[in-house]
Design an enzyme around this catalytic site. Structure first.
Site, PDB file in Angstrom:
ATOM      1  CG  HIS A  68       1.013   6.355   3.630  1.00  0.00           C
ATOM      2  ND1 HIS A  68       2.107   5.991   4.374  1.00  0.00           N
ATOM      3  CD2 HIS A  68       0.069   5.405   3.871  1.00  0.00           C
ATOM      4  CE1 HIS A  68       1.842   4.870   5.029  1.00  0.00           C
ATOM      5  NE2 HIS A  68       0.612   4.495   4.748  1.00  0.00           N
ATOM      6  CG  HIS A  91       2.943   2.267   1.388  1.00  0.00           C
ATOM      7  ND1 HIS A  91       3.016   0.915   1.634  1.00  0.00           N
ATOM      8  CD2 HIS A  91       1.910   2.736   2.144  1.00  0.00           C
ATOM      9  CE1 HIS A  91       2.073   0.567   2.502  1.00  0.00           C
ATOM     10  NE2 HIS A  91       1.381   1.659   2.824  1.00  0.00           N
ATOM     11  CG  HIS A 110       4.074   0.747   9.736  1.00  0.00           C
ATOM     12  ND1 HIS A 110       3.025   0.281  10.504  1.00  0.00           N
ATOM     13  CD2 HIS A 110       3.527   1.227   8.600  1.00  0.00           C
ATOM     14  CE1 HIS A 110       1.891   0.454   9.860  1.00  0.00           C
ATOM     15  NE2 HIS A 110       2.159   1.031   8.703  1.00  0.00           N
ATOM     16  CG  HIS A 156      -2.941   3.799   3.343  1.00  0.00           C
ATOM     17  ND1 HIS A 156      -1.894   3.003   2.925  1.00  0.00           N
ATOM     18  CD2 HIS A 156      -3.624   4.150   2.217  1.00  0.00           C
ATOM     19  CE1 HIS A 156      -1.944   2.877   1.605  1.00  0.00           C
ATOM     20  NE2 HIS A 156      -2.973   3.572   1.170  1.00  0.00           N
ATOM     21  CE1 TYR A 174      -3.859  -2.008  -8.506  1.00  0.00           C
ATOM     22  CE2 TYR A 174      -1.693  -2.977  -8.084  1.00  0.00           C
ATOM     23  CZ  TYR A 174      -2.473  -1.948  -8.590  1.00  0.00           C
ATOM     24  OH  TYR A 174      -1.865  -0.867  -9.178  1.00  0.00           O
ATOM     25  CG  ASP A 212      -2.024   2.359   8.883  1.00  0.00           C
ATOM     26  OD1 ASP A 212      -2.482   2.939   7.884  1.00  0.00           O
ATOM     27  OD2 ASP A 212      -1.011   1.622   8.828  1.00  0.00           O
ATOM     28  CG  HIS A 213       0.316   5.881   8.700  1.00  0.00           C
ATOM     29  ND1 HIS A 213       1.335   5.544   9.568  1.00  0.00           N
ATOM     30  CD2 HIS A 213       0.206   4.842   7.839  1.00  0.00           C
ATOM     31  CE1 HIS A 213       1.830   4.361   9.237  1.00  0.00           C
ATOM     32  NE2 HIS A 213       1.159   3.910   8.188  1.00  0.00           N
TER      33      HIS A 213
END
Length: 306
Positions: free
Chosen positions: A112, A194, A260, A114, A229, A116-117
């Site tokens: 995805h 996610h 993760h 984000h 949110y 961190d990936h």
């Protein structure tokens, strides 16, 4: 979903070995147990980890906190995820430690959008010369360098270096490498639990005995969100979560891996040694995500204490 090539004709059996048997490494690749031991007590997104051989032509080349996978073949390789921006040199070093040439990576795909990936994707693309493929929503975020407007984590997730996407995929599309022997095929599954662009990937990986397993790289199923949110105010996102969870539960899933490692107790499973095969793992992973999301919705409705 075990498949053996024992019944194939001798010619096709020999050809299948190009896909099934991992290429020789310069030094023996550590097994997953050694990776787990090296990362014990460390789960930072950029904490260095050794590479490891997971199964067949599937290798771990990520960090202690973020999974990055290399899927190899005689026709080139596919890199799955890249980690945060600062992880790019670590990933490239791990590929080399296994005896593979980063320039043989033909495609880069992601779980995805984000940082961190995918923060390292631009650097990895430049270093390898590979092309990037992604589902439509992920592609838009990768090229913009930030989550799309409908992402609950927009405002919570840092920007990432933008990266050009060479091929936009639809749910069920595959990345295929052909040439010598059988093709290497990775299939994209839209699993928008996610994030809007969440993508799970499946492929067949075979060991030296030509026993094949389906690897399921199931995307995250957690539901963090920016301050303020409320999922209950966005029924479309609640519905998309359900679609994503159902799709993850239905993945062909002999060996479950996740972006993760901690999300599926991956390193605990590695540390235990023995076979990683568990055909029910994806369904349990999805059920755990559903339970956590139901608790969040109940909290938003005031039925539980925060």
């Amino acid at each position: 979903m075990i498949r053996s090539f024992a019944a194939l004709s001798p010619g096709l059996l020999a050809a299948s070995a190009f896909l099934s048997v991992p290429a020789a490494a310069k030094t023996p690749a550590p097994e997953p147990r050694a990776l787990a031991a090296s990362c014990a007590g460390r789960d930072g997104w950029a904490d260095p980890a050794p590479p490891a051989h997971i199964y067949g032509n599937t290798w771990y080349v990520g960090t202690c906190g973020i999974t990055v996978l290399l899927v190899t073949s005689a026709n080139g390789h596919v890199l799955v995820d890249g980690g945060p921006e600062e992880a790019a040199p670590l990933v490239l070093a791990n590929i080399r430690k296994l005896g593979f040439d980063p320039h043989d990576v033909r495609w880069i795909v992601a779980s995805h959008e984000h940082h961190d990936h995918v923060g390292a994707l631009a650097a990895l693309k430049a270093a390898t010369g590979a092309k990037v493929a992604a589902l439509g929503s992920t592609a838009a975020a990768l090229e913009a360098g930030e989550p799309t407007l409908d992402d609950p984590q927009r405002g919570l997730i840092a920007r990432a270096p933008s990266v050009a996407v060479d091929k936009v995929l639809a749910d069920g599309d595959s990345i295929t490498l052909t040439g010598t022997g059988l093709p290497l095929v990775l299939t994209a599954h839209a699993t928008p639990a996610h994030s809007p662009g969440s993508t799970s990937w499946t492929w067949q990986s075979c060991d030296a005995a030509l026993t094949c397993r389906m690897i399921a790289y199931a995307d995250s199923i957690s539901t963090p969100a920016a301050d303020g949110y409320r999922f209950s105010a966005h029924p479309d996102r609640v519905a998309r979560f359900a679609v994503g969870a159902d799709a993850i539960a239905a993945l062909p899933c002999d060996i479950l891996l996740t972006p993760h490692p901690a999300a599926s107790a991956m390193f605990d499973r590695f540390a235990a040694g023995g076979a990683l095969v568990d055909a029910a793992a994806c369904a349990r992973y999805a059920d755990a995500g559903r339970t956590r999301f139901a608790a969040r919705l109940a909290e938003e409705a005031g039925k539980t204490k925060p």
